[in-house]
Design a protein around this motif. Structure first.
Motif, PDB file in Angstrom:
ATOM      1  N   ASN A   1       0.837  -1.203   0.000  1.00  0.00           N
ATOM      2  CA  ASN A   1       0.000   0.000   0.000  1.00  0.00           C
ATOM      3  C   ASN A   1       0.872   1.254   0.000  1.00  0.00           C
ATOM      4  O   ASN A   1       0.579   2.228  -0.707  1.00  0.00           O
ATOM      5  CB  ASN A   1      -0.937  -0.015   1.206  1.00  0.00           C
ATOM      6  N   GLY A   2       1.953   1.224   0.758  1.00  0.00           N
ATOM      7  CA  GLY A   2       2.877   2.356   0.773  1.00  0.00           C
ATOM      8  C   GLY A   2       3.507   2.594  -0.590  1.00  0.00           C
ATOM      9  O   GLY A   2       3.671   3.737  -1.019  1.00  0.00           O
ATOM     10  N   ALA A   3       3.855   1.500  -1.273  1.00  0.00           N
ATOM     11  CA  ALA A   3       4.447   1.628  -2.610  1.00  0.00           C
ATOM     12  C   ALA A   3       3.452   2.236  -3.594  1.00  0.00           C
ATOM     13  O   ALA A   3       3.818   3.082  -4.414  1.00  0.00           O
ATOM     14  CB  ALA A   3       4.921   0.262  -3.099  1.00  0.00           C
ATOM     15  N   VAL A   4       2.188   1.823  -3.499  1.00  0.00           N
ATOM     16  CA  VAL A   4       1.153   2.397  -4.369  1.00  0.00           C
ATOM     17  C   VAL A   4       1.013   3.890  -4.080  1.00  0.00           C
ATOM     18  O   VAL A   4       0.973   4.719  -5.003  1.00  0.00           O
ATOM     19  CB  VAL A   4      -0.199   1.672  -4.186  1.00  0.00           C
ATOM     20  N   MET A   5       0.965   4.241  -2.803  1.00  0.00           N
ATOM     21  CA  MET A   5       0.818   5.654  -2.442  1.00  0.00           C
ATOM     22  C   MET A   5       2.006   6.481  -2.933  1.00  0.00           C
ATOM     23  O   MET A   5       1.814   7.552  -3.523  1.00  0.00           O
ATOM     24  CB  MET A   5       0.670   5.809  -0.933  1.00  0.00           C
ATOM     25  N   ALA A   6       3.218   6.008  -2.678  1.00  0.00           N
ATOM     26  CA  ALA A   6       4.409   6.770  -3.079  1.00  0.00           C
ATOM     27  C   ALA A   6       4.502   6.866  -4.601  1.00  0.00           C
ATOM     28  O   ALA A   6       4.750   7.946  -5.147  1.00  0.00           O
ATOM     29  CB  ALA A   6       5.666   6.124  -2.496  1.00  0.00           C
ATOM     30  N   GLY A   7       4.291   5.754  -5.286  1.00  0.00           N
ATOM     31  CA  GLY A   7       4.396   5.745  -6.751  1.00  0.00           C
ATOM     32  C   GLY A   7       3.317   6.568  -7.415  1.00  0.00           C
ATOM     33  O   GLY A   7       3.598   7.413  -8.281  1.00  0.00           O
ATOM     34  N   ALA A   8       2.066   6.344  -7.014  1.00  0.00           N
ATOM     35  CA  ALA A   8       0.960   7.099  -7.617  1.00  0.00           C
ATOM     36  C   ALA A   8       1.024   8.569  -7.206  1.00  0.00           C
ATOM     37  O   ALA A   8       0.659   9.452  -7.983  1.00  0.00           O
ATOM     38  CB  ALA A   8      -0.381   6.485  -7.228  1.00  0.00           C
ATOM     39  N   GLY A   9       1.505   8.830  -6.001  1.00  0.00           N
ATOM     40  CA  GLY A   9       1.680  10.222  -5.575  1.00  0.00           C
ATOM     41  C   GLY A   9       2.690  10.944  -6.449  1.00  0.00           C
ATOM     42  O   GLY A   9       2.477  12.085  -6.863  1.00  0.00           O
ATOM     43  N   ALA A  10       3.786  10.268  -6.754  1.00  0.00           N
ATOM     44  CA  ALA A  10       4.821  10.877  -7.607  1.00  0.00           C
ATOM     45  C   ALA A  10       4.300  11.106  -9.021  1.00  0.00           C
ATOM     46  O   ALA A  10       4.493  12.191  -9.587  1.00  0.00           O
ATOM     47  CB  ALA A  10       6.065   9.992  -7.626  1.00  0.00           C
ATOM     48  N   THR A  11       3.628  10.116  -9.591  1.00  0.00           N
ATOM     49  CA  THR A  11       3.122  10.296 -10.954  1.00  0.00           C
ATOM     50  C   THR A  11       2.023  11.356 -10.999  1.00  0.00           C
ATOM     51  O   THR A  11       1.937  12.124 -11.951  1.00  0.00           O
ATOM     52  CB  THR A  11       2.619   8.973 -11.569  1.00  0.00           C
ATOM     53  N   PHE A  12       1.218  11.427  -9.941  1.00  0.00           N
ATOM     54  CA  PHE A  12       0.180  12.456  -9.880  1.00  0.00           C
ATOM     55  C   PHE A  12       0.813  13.845  -9.847  1.00  0.00           C
ATOM     56  O   PHE A  12       0.402  14.744 -10.573  1.00  0.00           O
ATOM     57  CB  PHE A  12      -0.717  12.234  -8.657  1.00  0.00           C
ATOM     58  N   ALA A  13       1.820  14.019  -9.011  1.00  0.00           N
ATOM     59  CA  ALA A  13       2.495  15.324  -8.900  1.00  0.00           C
ATOM     60  C   ALA A  13       3.090  15.751 -10.238  1.00  0.00           C
ATOM     61  O   ALA A  13       3.038  16.929 -10.605  1.00  0.00           O
ATOM     62  CB  ALA A  13       3.590  15.265  -7.840  1.00  0.00           C
ATOM     63  N   LEU A  14       3.643  14.792 -10.965  1.00  0.00           N
ATOM     64  CA  LEU A  14       4.288  15.098 -12.240  1.00  0.00           C
ATOM     65  C   LEU A  14       3.302  15.202 -13.404  1.00  0.00           C
ATOM     66  O   LEU A  14       3.695  15.514 -14.530  1.00  0.00           O
ATOM     67  CB  LEU A  14       5.345  14.032 -12.544  1.00  0.00           C
ATOM     68  N   GLY A  15       2.024  14.918 -13.152  1.00  0.00           N
ATOM     69  CA  GLY A  15       1.021  15.005 -14.205  1.00  0.00           C
ATOM     70  C   GLY A  15       1.050  13.827 -15.159  1.00  0.00           C
ATOM     71  O   GLY A  15       0.525  13.905 -16.265  1.00  0.00           O
ATOM     72  N   ILE A  16       1.654  12.721 -14.727  1.00  0.00           N
ATOM     73  CA  ILE A  16       1.715  11.510 -15.546  1.00  0.00           C
ATOM     74  C   ILE A  16       0.469  10.688 -15.254  1.00  0.00           C
ATOM     75  O   ILE A  16       0.262  10.228 -14.135  1.00  0.00           O
ATOM     76  CB  ILE A  16       2.986  10.692 -15.236  1.00  0.00           C
TER      77      ILE A  16
END
Length: 133
Positions: A55-70
């Protein structure tokens, strides 16, 4: 530029919290075990820790892609999908007997509900006025 800043602000809690959960699942594992039992699933400590880290990996990964607009809508969907069970397991205010603890958990629950609402606006293209309004 504003969209990047807004997405980054929303994402910060996911990137920060997600990487913390991956590195040190800690007390989160007990909450996962308890929630599992409540829905009829027995998990040992290692299985619960694996779920916390995932769950942490999903949050960190999706958080990063969300921030970058990916793929922001896909990222928002993943963040919602990880935040809802996290909120239900981690901020069960209805189970708290102590009024101060209950209030604290309710505040965290509502904060997460607000974040889900913001992500849902991204996911479903919200922000436009409803025709009934």
């Amino acid at each position: 530029m504003f969209s990047f800043l807004a997405r980054s602000a929303i994402s910060s809690i996911f990137v920060f919290g997600g990487q913390a959960a991956m590195r040190e699942p800690g007390g989160r594992t007990a909450m996962v075990e308890k929630t599992g039992r409540a829905v009829g699933v027995e998990l040992d400590e290692n299985e619960a820790a694996t779920l916390v880290k995932l769950n942490g990996a999903v949050m960190a990964g999706a958080g990063a892609t969300f921030a970058l607009g990916i793929l922001p809508r896909v990222s928002a969907a993943a963040l919602i999908g990880s935040l809802v069970p996290t909120t239900l397991a981690g901020h069960a205010f209805w189970e708290e007997k102590d009024p101060a603890a209950r209030k604290g958990q309710l505040t965290q629950f509502l904060k997460n509900a607000a974040i889900v609402g913001g992500l849902a606006l991204v996911l479903f293209g919200g922000g436009k006025r409803d025709s009934a309004a």
